[in-house]
Scaffold this active site. Structure first.
Site, PDB file in Angstrom:
ATOM      1  N   ALA A  67       8.533  81.514  54.586  1.00  0.00           N
ATOM      2  CA  ALA A  67       9.493  80.500  54.101  1.00  0.00           C
ATOM      3  C   ALA A  67       8.824  79.139  54.088  1.00  0.00           C
ATOM      4  O   ALA A  67       9.362  78.150  54.565  1.00  0.00           O
ATOM      5  CB  ALA A  67      10.734  80.488  54.990  1.00  0.00           C
ATOM      6  N   GLU A  91      10.519  85.028  57.549  1.00  0.00           N
ATOM      7  CA  GLU A  91       9.627  83.999  58.090  1.00  0.00           C
ATOM      8  C   GLU A  91       9.311  84.322  59.547  1.00  0.00           C
ATOM      9  O   GLU A  91      10.204  84.645  60.327  1.00  0.00           O
ATOM     10  CB  GLU A  91      10.294  82.620  57.956  1.00  0.00           C
ATOM     11  CG  GLU A  91       9.672  81.496  58.743  1.00  0.00           C
ATOM     12  CD  GLU A  91       8.210  81.201  58.403  1.00  0.00           C
ATOM     13  OE1 GLU A  91       7.883  81.074  57.216  1.00  0.00           O
ATOM     14  OE2 GLU A  91       7.396  81.100  59.345  1.00  0.00           O
ATOM     15  N   VAL A 105       6.500  90.925  60.457  1.00  0.00           N
ATOM     16  CA  VAL A 105       6.321  92.039  59.525  1.00  0.00           C
ATOM     17  C   VAL A 105       5.349  93.055  60.131  1.00  0.00           C
ATOM     18  O   VAL A 105       4.272  92.706  60.595  1.00  0.00           O
ATOM     19  CB  VAL A 105       5.807  91.527  58.161  1.00  0.00           C
ATOM     20  CG1 VAL A 105       5.474  92.676  57.228  1.00  0.00           C
ATOM     21  CG2 VAL A 105       6.842  90.605  57.523  1.00  0.00           C
ATOM     22  N   HIS A 130      21.871  48.840  41.077  1.00  0.00           N
ATOM     23  CA  HIS A 130      23.120  49.589  41.252  1.00  0.00           C
ATOM     24  C   HIS A 130      23.650  50.015  39.888  1.00  0.00           C
ATOM     25  O   HIS A 130      23.646  49.207  38.966  1.00  0.00           O
ATOM     26  CB  HIS A 130      24.166  48.727  41.946  1.00  0.00           C
ATOM     27  CG  HIS A 130      25.495  49.422  42.025  1.00  0.00           C
ATOM     28  ND1 HIS A 130      25.734  50.414  42.943  1.00  0.00           N
ATOM     29  CD2 HIS A 130      26.621  49.295  41.268  1.00  0.00           C
ATOM     30  CE1 HIS A 130      26.966  50.865  42.761  1.00  0.00           C
ATOM     31  NE2 HIS A 130      27.528  50.210  41.757  1.00  0.00           N
TER      32      HIS A 130
HETATM   33  P1  NAD Z   1       2.797  77.452  53.769  1.00  0.00           P
HETATM   34  O1  NAD Z   1       1.821  77.181  54.835  1.00  0.00           O
HETATM   35  O2  NAD Z   1       3.568  76.329  53.188  1.00  0.00           O
HETATM   36  O3  NAD Z   1       3.876  78.508  54.264  1.00  0.00           O
HETATM   37  C1  NAD Z   1       3.522  79.760  54.725  1.00  0.00           C
HETATM   38  C2  NAD Z   1       4.660  80.271  55.578  1.00  0.00           C
HETATM   39  O4  NAD Z   1       4.428  81.637  55.859  1.00  0.00           O
HETATM   40  C3  NAD Z   1       4.754  79.551  56.915  1.00  0.00           C
HETATM   41  O5  NAD Z   1       6.073  79.144  57.148  1.00  0.00           O
HETATM   42  C4  NAD Z   1       4.285  80.596  57.914  1.00  0.00           C
HETATM   43  O6  NAD Z   1       4.878  80.455  59.179  1.00  0.00           O
HETATM   44  C5  NAD Z   1       4.716  81.868  57.216  1.00  0.00           C
HETATM   45  N1  NAD Z   1       3.983  83.053  57.645  1.00  0.00           N
HETATM   46  C6  NAD Z   1       2.665  83.184  57.882  1.00  0.00           C
HETATM   47  N2  NAD Z   1       2.370  84.451  58.229  1.00  0.00           N
HETATM   48  C7  NAD Z   1       3.536  85.145  58.220  1.00  0.00           C
HETATM   49  C8  NAD Z   1       3.885  86.489  58.476  1.00  0.00           C
HETATM   50  N3  NAD Z   1       2.979  87.395  58.841  1.00  0.00           N
HETATM   51  N4  NAD Z   1       5.175  86.865  58.376  1.00  0.00           N
HETATM   52  C9  NAD Z   1       6.117  85.955  57.992  1.00  0.00           C
HETATM   53  N5  NAD Z   1       5.845  84.670  57.738  1.00  0.00           N
HETATM   54  C10 NAD Z   1       4.564  84.266  57.841  1.00  0.00           C
HETATM   55  O7  NAD Z   1       1.977  78.258  52.653  1.00  0.00           O
HETATM   56  P2  NAD Z   1       2.356  78.643  51.167  1.00  0.00           P
HETATM   57  O8  NAD Z   1       3.826  78.550  50.949  1.00  0.00           O
HETATM   58  O9  NAD Z   1       1.640  79.896  50.891  1.00  0.00           O
HETATM   59  O10 NAD Z   1       1.685  77.477  50.353  1.00  0.00           O
HETATM   60  C11 NAD Z   1       0.284  77.229  50.494  1.00  0.00           C
HETATM   61  C12 NAD Z   1      -0.003  75.771  50.307  1.00  0.00           C
HETATM   62  O11 NAD Z   1       0.119  75.426  48.931  1.00  0.00           O
HETATM   63  C13 NAD Z   1       0.990  74.872  51.012  1.00  0.00           C
HETATM   64  O12 NAD Z   1       0.583  74.603  52.326  1.00  0.00           O
HETATM   65  C14 NAD Z   1       0.957  73.635  50.216  1.00  0.00           C
HETATM   66  O13 NAD Z   1      -0.040  72.791  50.716  1.00  0.00           O
HETATM   67  C15 NAD Z   1       0.563  74.101  48.824  1.00  0.00           C
HETATM   68  N6  NAD Z   1       1.748  74.026  47.952  1.00  0.00           N
HETATM   69  C16 NAD Z   1       2.343  72.826  47.785  1.00  0.00           C
HETATM   70  C17 NAD Z   1       3.473  72.725  47.010  1.00  0.00           C
HETATM   71  C18 NAD Z   1       4.123  71.404  46.851  1.00  0.00           C
HETATM   72  O14 NAD Z   1       3.501  70.399  47.191  1.00  0.00           O
HETATM   73  N7  NAD Z   1       5.350  71.335  46.356  1.00  0.00           N
HETATM   74  C19 NAD Z   1       4.007  73.861  46.406  1.00  0.00           C
HETATM   75  C20 NAD Z   1       3.395  75.078  46.618  1.00  0.00           C
HETATM   76  C21 NAD Z   1       2.244  75.147  47.396  1.00  0.00           C
END
Ligand code: NAD
Ligand code: FAD
Length: 471
Positions: A188, A210, A244, A450
């Site tokens: 998440a 998550e 998981v 505004h």
């Molecule tokens: P993330 O680090 O944002 O989230 C990964 C999530 O997966 C974390 O909450 C983590 O706790 C969870 N997780 C890890 N292993 C797990 C498991 N075995 N089981 C369940 N949950 C688990 O990484 P992401 O969503 O893959 O995105 C990667 C990066 O890409 C982000 O850190 C961000 O920097 C970049 N990104 C940015 C944007 C934006 O700026 N809007 C959008 C998409 C991606």
């Protein structure tokens, strides 16, 4: 052997921006990228333009319209019947947006006389770079400075293979041509929430597993708690604390076994997105041969001026660790170019905005309340809800809040947190405030138009001194 002042490996937002800025400063620049698009054509812009920021926002924008037409249009007196959602057309529009912007990068590099090479780069000794070009030829070049901006790629969890048929990474999640009936997502984080929102708005039942107990721990907790409630209300089923254990896939069916509070649970979905983070792209670069050191997670180690452990070789963007954000990489690219030209170069890592493009959007910059508490900073906060803004009512978009965190004694703004419509745009004011070392009182005394959503920032600044007018 071709000679360049600067050789940039990677044409993502870090690399292409660095190459352009180097060229503007009078350097002879080469930029090498190995990306090929789905049609097998070399393309520039890296993850961000091809399979990241841009295509995801194109789908988020399209599906936001779907949500509006289905859920909100009637309140505006718009009666819509027979609404059809054509996902392949939506995808074609997304592809067109990507095409326009990647071509734009190519023309910017050309305009700035950056020499572009399409192929894989590998470092050799004595500042040499070897390129295996996609046309089968090879090029040897030497650069006074070499910049590694090779980015990152999705990672997975042990024993879960991505096939982009049943088990998808973020790239697969962006390319679906129909909404799966039930969509599972592991993680998440930013991608899980953005992709989950897209497919939920298109009709999928979305279940997100998550591992952590706290939702969006990097965000301010006032915002993350409220965001969790709003996303759940929209239908995203976010399950925290899930470990998981096993994933099994067959055509059109994925079975996930996980532990929740010690009890084994099973989830059956039609597709599964794995969004558990990203890892550095360093394979094949020949880092060991030139003594470029990486950290335990595989990111290239750099100092405050993006120098690696090997003289003359620099690293920026995702591959250099830190926040994996396009704008962070681009700022590093510009600052490094200026450093190479002996100019003053600085990136303020304390003023990098984060945005999650759910609806409402979630955006923040600077410190959270929990960070201030943990580091013993004495602080005050000011909050203001969107529902107290005239413009938010006019838009029929009243969920969310503004929160400012400022130093208790000096009143200096330490952080700003927004959950609400257009948070991605509204956060810019807070970036300016933090970068300019403004106090809450400064924002409180600035005239805000505004009716506008930005009035919420004004009122949050007033609220930090307990003198908000409209709440
Ligand atoms: P993330 O680090 O944002 O989230 C990964 C999530 O997966 C974390 O909450 C983590 O706790 C969870 N997780 C890890 N292993 C797990 C498991 N075995 N089981 C369940 N949950 C688990 O990484 P992401 O969503 O893959 O995105 C990667 C990066 O890409 C982000 O850190 C961000 O920097 C970049 N990104 C940015 C944007 C934006 O700026 N809007 C959008 C998409 C991606
Ligand atoms: P990349 O963009 O990954 O570019 C690296 C380039 O180097 C690639 O083109 C690659 O082909 C090339 N390369 C690698 N190795 C070699 C080699 N050996 N030879 C030649 N070329 C090589 N960030 C945001 O700020 N906002 C967002 O909204 C956002 N949304 C995202 C959504 C998704 C789905 C994803 C996956 C990411 C998103 N990100 C977002 C993160 C953002 O895309 C990255 O932080 C950003 O692209 C990193 O830029 P970069 O230049 O460091 O690397």
């Amino acid at each position: 052997m071709q000679q360049f002042d600067v050789i940039v490996i990677g044409a993502g937002p870090a690399g292409y921006v660095c190459a352009i800025r180097c060229a503007q400063l009078g350097f002879q620049v080469a930029c090498i990228d190995k990306w090929v698009n789905a049609k097998g054509k070399p393309t520039l812009g890296g993850t961000c333009l091809n399979v990241g920021c841009i295509p995801s926002k194109a789908l988020l924008d399209s599906t936001h319209h779907v949500h509006f037409l289905r859920e909100q249009a009637a309140q505006h007196g718009l009666k819509i019947s027979g609404l059809e959602v054509d996902i392949p057309t939506m995808q074609k529009r997304k592809d067109k947006v990507v095409q326009i912007l990647t071509r734009g990068v190519a023309s910017l590099l050309k305009k700035n006389k950056v020499e572009v090479f399409a192929g894989s780069a590998r470092l050799g000794g004595e500042q040499r770079v070897h390129v295996d070009q996609h046309d089968g030829s090879t090029v040897e070049m030497q650069g006074r400075h070499i910049v590694i901006a090779s980015g990152s790629q999705p990672t997975s969890i042990p024993d879960v293979g991505i096939d982009n048929e049943n088990i998808l990474d973020s790239t697969g999640a962006l390319g679906l041509q129909e909404a799966p009936e039930r969509l599972g997502i592991i993680g998440a984080g930013v991608i899980g929430l953005e992709m989950g929102s897209v497919w939920q708005r298109l009709g999928s039942e979305v279940i997100i597993l998550e591992a952590l107990p706290d939702f969006l721990p990097a965000a301010d907790q006032t915002v993350s708690k409220e965001a969790m409630k709003l996303l759940a209300k929209q239908g995203l089923d976010i399950r925290m604390n899930c470990r998981v254990q096993e994933v099994q896939a067959s055509t059109g069916k994925v079975s996930v076994t996980y532990h929740l509070n010690g009890a084994e649970q099973r989830l059956e979905v039609n597709k599964l997105i794995v969004a558990v983070g990203r890892m550095a792209n360093t394979e094949g670069l020949g880092l060991d041969g030139v003594h470029v050191a990486t950290d335990q997670k595989g990111f290239i180690k750099v100092d405050a001026h993006w120098r690696t452990s090997s003289e003359g070789i620099y690293a920026i963007g995702d591959v250099a660790g830190g926040a994996m954000l396009a704008h962070k990489g681009s700022e590093e690219g510009m600052a490094l170019a200026e450093h190479l030209a002996d100019q003053y170069a600085h990136v303020n890592y304390d003023a990098i905005p984060w945005v999650i493009y759910t609806w409402p959007e979630i955006a923040w910059v600077g410190q959270t309340e929990q960070q201030c508490k943990a580091s013993g900073i004495s602080y005050r906060t000011g909050e203001f809800p969107f529902r107290a803004l005239g413009r938010a009512h006019a838009m029929d978009d009243t969920a969310g809040l503004f929160k400012i965190v400022c130093d208790k004694e000096s009143d200096r703004i330490l952080g700003a947190h927004i959950l609400g419509p257009s948070a991605s745009e509204l956060i810019c004011e807070a970036v300016v405030a933090i970068e300019s070392e403004l106090c809450a009182e400064d924002l409180a005394r600035m005239v805000h138009a505004h009716p506008s959503l930005a009035e919420g920032m004004h009122e949050a600044a007033l609220a930090a001194d307990q003198r908000a007018i409209h709440f």
